[in-house]
Write a protein that holds these residues in place. Structure first.
Motif, PDB file in Angstrom:
ATOM      1  N   GLY A 151       0.827  -1.203   0.000  1.00 18.66           N
ATOM      2  CA  GLY A 151       0.000   0.000   0.000  1.00 18.66           C
ATOM      3  C   GLY A 151       0.858   1.247   0.000  1.00 18.66           C
ATOM      4  O   GLY A 151       2.083   1.181  -0.090  1.00 18.66           O
ATOM      5  N   GLN A 152       0.194   2.378   0.096  1.00 17.79           N
ATOM      6  CA  GLN A 152       0.901   3.653   0.132  1.00 17.79           C
ATOM      7  C   GLN A 152       1.106   4.100   1.573  1.00 17.79           C
ATOM      8  O   GLN A 152       0.187   4.017   2.394  1.00 17.79           O
ATOM      9  CB  GLN A 152       0.125   4.718  -0.634  1.00 17.79           C
ATOM     10  N   TYR A 153       2.314   4.561   1.850  1.00 13.31           N
ATOM     11  CA  TYR A 153       2.685   5.045   3.168  1.00 13.31           C
ATOM     12  C   TYR A 153       3.216   6.468   3.022  1.00 13.31           C
ATOM     13  O   TYR A 153       4.089   6.719   2.190  1.00 13.31           O
ATOM     14  CB  TYR A 153       3.767   4.162   3.790  1.00 13.31           C
ATOM     15  N   THR A 154       2.689   7.367   3.836  1.00 13.15           N
ATOM     16  CA  THR A 154       3.190   8.729   3.845  1.00 13.15           C
ATOM     17  C   THR A 154       4.249   8.834   4.930  1.00 13.15           C
ATOM     18  O   THR A 154       3.995   8.534   6.092  1.00 13.15           O
ATOM     19  CB  THR A 154       2.051   9.733   4.123  1.00 13.15           C
ATOM     20  N   ILE A 155       5.437   9.230   4.516  1.00  9.89           N
ATOM     21  CA  ILE A 155       6.558   9.406   5.431  1.00  9.89           C
ATOM     22  C   ILE A 155       6.773  10.915   5.577  1.00  9.89           C
ATOM     23  O   ILE A 155       6.924  11.625   4.578  1.00  9.89           O
ATOM     24  CB  ILE A 155       7.846   8.742   4.897  1.00  9.89           C
ATOM     25  N   GLU A 156       6.762  11.392   6.823  1.00  5.02           N
ATOM     26  CA  GLU A 156       6.989  12.810   7.097  1.00  5.02           C
ATOM     27  C   GLU A 156       8.172  12.928   8.044  1.00  5.02           C
ATOM     28  O   GLU A 156       8.256  12.193   9.033  1.00  5.02           O
ATOM     29  CB  GLU A 156       5.749  13.434   7.730  1.00  5.02           C
ATOM     30  N   VAL A 157       9.077  13.825   7.718  1.00  2.50           N
ATOM     31  CA  VAL A 157      10.297  14.022   8.505  1.00  2.50           C
ATOM     32  C   VAL A 157      10.456  15.511   8.784  1.00  2.50           C
ATOM     33  O   VAL A 157      10.303  16.335   7.877  1.00  2.50           O
ATOM     34  CB  VAL A 157      11.535  13.517   7.718  1.00  2.50           C
ATOM     35  N   LYS A 158      10.747  15.833  10.032  1.00  2.38           N
ATOM     36  CA  LYS A 158      11.093  17.215  10.392  1.00  2.38           C
ATOM     37  C   LYS A 158      12.531  17.214  10.875  1.00  2.38           C
ATOM     38  O   LYS A 158      12.873  16.519  11.838  1.00  2.38           O
ATOM     39  CB  LYS A 158      10.172  17.758  11.481  1.00  2.38           C
ATOM     40  N   THR A 159      13.376  17.968  10.188  1.00  2.00           N
ATOM     41  CA  THR A 159      14.786  18.041  10.566  1.00  2.00           C
ATOM     42  C   THR A 159      14.962  19.032  11.710  1.00  2.00           C
ATOM     43  O   THR A 159      14.074  19.830  11.999  1.00  2.00           O
ATOM     44  CB  THR A 159      15.652  18.474   9.362  1.00  2.00           C
ATOM     45  N   ILE A 160      16.125  18.983  12.338  1.00  2.00           N
ATOM     46  CA  ILE A 160      16.356  19.857  13.491  1.00  2.00           C
ATOM     47  C   ILE A 160      16.356  21.336  13.099  1.00  2.00           C
ATOM     48  O   ILE A 160      16.144  22.182  13.947  1.00  2.00           O
ATOM     49  CB  ILE A 160      17.644  19.491  14.260  1.00  2.00           C
ATOM     50  N   ASP A 161      16.559  21.651  11.815  1.00  2.00           N
ATOM     51  CA  ASP A 161      16.489  23.057  11.394  1.00  2.00           C
ATOM     52  C   ASP A 161      15.054  23.501  11.103  1.00  2.00           C
ATOM     53  O   ASP A 161      14.819  24.640  10.723  1.00  2.00           O
ATOM     54  CB  ASP A 161      17.396  23.321  10.197  1.00  2.00           C
ATOM     55  N   GLY A 162      14.084  22.594  11.295  1.00  2.00           N
ATOM     56  CA  GLY A 162      12.676  22.947  11.145  1.00  2.00           C
ATOM     57  C   GLY A 162      12.070  22.646   9.789  1.00  2.00           C
ATOM     58  O   GLY A 162      10.878  22.857   9.592  1.00  2.00           O
ATOM     59  N   THR A 163      12.865  22.156   8.850  1.00  2.00           N
ATOM     60  CA  THR A 163      12.341  21.814   7.528  1.00  2.00           C
ATOM     61  C   THR A 163      11.544  20.521   7.605  1.00  2.00           C
ATOM     62  O   THR A 163      12.001  19.548   8.205  1.00  2.00           O
ATOM     63  CB  THR A 163      13.490  21.649   6.511  1.00  2.00           C
ATOM     64  N   VAL A 164      10.359  20.526   6.998  1.00  2.00           N
ATOM     65  CA  VAL A 164       9.507  19.340   6.974  1.00  2.00           C
ATOM     66  C   VAL A 164       9.512  18.771   5.559  1.00  2.00           C
ATOM     67  O   VAL A 164       9.269  19.492   4.586  1.00  2.00           O
ATOM     68  CB  VAL A 164       8.066  19.661   7.418  1.00  2.00           C
ATOM     69  N   TYR A 165       9.809  17.494   5.451  1.00  2.00           N
ATOM     70  CA  TYR A 165       9.791  16.775   4.176  1.00  2.00           C
ATOM     71  C   TYR A 165       8.693  15.727   4.232  1.00  2.00           C
ATOM     72  O   TYR A 165       8.462  15.111   5.276  1.00  2.00           O
ATOM     73  CB  TYR A 165      11.128  16.065   3.926  1.00  2.00           C
ATOM     74  N   SER A 166       8.036  15.518   3.108  1.00  2.00           N
ATOM     75  CA  SER A 166       6.993  14.504   3.030  1.00  2.00           C
ATOM     76  C   SER A 166       7.179  13.720   1.734  1.00  2.00           C
ATOM     77  O   SER A 166       7.481  14.301   0.691  1.00  2.00           O
ATOM     78  CB  SER A 166       5.614  15.167   3.050  1.00  2.00           C
ATOM     79  N   ALA A 167       7.004  12.421   1.832  1.00  2.00           N
ATOM     80  CA  ALA A 167       7.128  11.556   0.658  1.00  2.00           C
ATOM     81  C   ALA A 167       6.114  10.429   0.777  1.00  2.00           C
ATOM     82  O   ALA A 167       5.772  10.003   1.883  1.00  2.00           O
ATOM     83  CB  ALA A 167       8.540  10.980   0.567  1.00  2.00           C
ATOM     84  N   VAL A 168       5.638   9.962  -0.358  1.00  2.00           N
ATOM     85  CA  VAL A 168       4.719   8.825  -0.377  1.00  2.00           C
ATOM     86  C   VAL A 168       5.483   7.626  -0.912  1.00  2.00           C
ATOM     87  O   VAL A 168       6.076   7.680  -1.994  1.00  2.00           O
ATOM     88  CB  VAL A 168       3.477   9.115  -1.244  1.00  2.00           C
ATOM     89  N   LEU A 169       5.481   6.566  -0.137  1.00  2.00           N
ATOM     90  CA  LEU A 169       6.129   5.313  -0.500  1.00  2.00           C
ATOM     91  C   LEU A 169       5.051   4.349  -0.972  1.00  2.00           C
ATOM     92  O   LEU A 169       4.142   4.017  -0.220  1.00  2.00           O
ATOM     93  CB  LEU A 169       6.872   4.748   0.704  1.00  2.00           C
ATOM     94  N   ASP A 170       5.124   3.940  -2.238  1.00  2.00           N
ATOM     95  CA  ASP A 170       4.187   2.974  -2.793  1.00  2.00           C
ATOM     96  C   ASP A 170       4.808   1.602  -2.586  1.00  2.00           C
ATOM     97  O   ASP A 170       5.592   1.137  -3.413  1.00  2.00           O
ATOM     98  CB  ASP A 170       3.928   3.269  -4.265  1.00  2.00           C
ATOM     99  N   TRP A 171       4.486   0.957  -1.478  1.00  2.00           N
ATOM    100  CA  TRP A 171       5.185  -0.226  -0.992  1.00  2.00           C
ATOM    101  C   TRP A 171       4.609  -1.528  -1.529  1.00  2.00           C
ATOM    102  O   TRP A 171       3.403  -1.762  -1.483  1.00  2.00           O
ATOM    103  CB  TRP A 171       5.129  -0.240   0.540  1.00  2.00           C
ATOM    104  N   VAL A 172       5.495  -2.385  -2.041  1.00  2.00           N
ATOM    105  CA  VAL A 172       5.164  -3.749  -2.422  1.00  2.00           C
ATOM    106  C   VAL A 172       6.203  -4.643  -1.725  1.00  2.00           C
ATOM    107  O   VAL A 172       7.398  -4.533  -2.037  1.00  2.00           O
ATOM    108  CB  VAL A 172       5.233  -3.949  -3.953  1.00  2.00           C
ATOM    109  N   PRO A 173       5.795  -5.485  -0.761  1.00  2.00           N
ATOM    110  CA  PRO A 173       6.752  -6.346  -0.069  1.00  2.00           C
ATOM    111  C   PRO A 173       7.517  -7.244  -1.044  1.00  2.00           C
ATOM    112  O   PRO A 173       6.986  -7.621  -2.091  1.00  2.00           O
ATOM    113  CB  PRO A 173       5.885  -7.172   0.878  1.00  2.00           C
ATOM    114  N   THR A 174       8.744  -7.586  -0.657  1.00  2.00           N
ATOM    115  CA  THR A 174       9.586  -8.405  -1.540  1.00  2.00           C
ATOM    116  C   THR A 174       9.407  -9.899  -1.299  1.00  2.00           C
ATOM    117  O   THR A 174      10.025 -10.703  -1.994  1.00  2.00           O
ATOM    118  CB  THR A 174      11.073  -8.046  -1.354  1.00  2.00           C
TER     119      THR A 174
END
Length: 74
Positions: free
Chosen positions: A50-73
């Motif tokens: 399925g799709q997983y939304t990954i959100e990361v906030k770095t210590i400098d305050g920048t927020v990154y977001s990415a969608v991982l379209d996951w298929v198990p191996t």
């Protein structure tokens, strides 16, 4: 159990470290993950496809977001 490594890149292609001390938080579909000493995300095959939304906030305050379209191996 298998794991697949993913790295988060900025718009210029530089790796964003996900290691403890470099991020304020990492979230997977809104649930906080515990940062460790790894600069990358290791995604387990235990996660259903399925799709997983990954959100990361770095210590400098920048927020990154990415969608991982996951298929198990497995």
């Amino acid at each position: 159990m298998n794991h697949t490594e993913f790295e988060l890149l900025d718009g210029a292609g530089a790796r964003i470290s996900l290691a403890l001390g470099a991020v304020t938080y990492i979230k997977k579909n809104g649930a906080e993950l515990t940062p460790d000493d790894q600069e990358t995300l290791w995604f387990s095959d235990n996660n259903p496809a399925g799709q997983y939304t990954i959100e990361v906030k770095t210590i400098d305050g920048t927020v990154y977001s990415a969608v991982l379209d996951w298929v198990p191996t497995i």
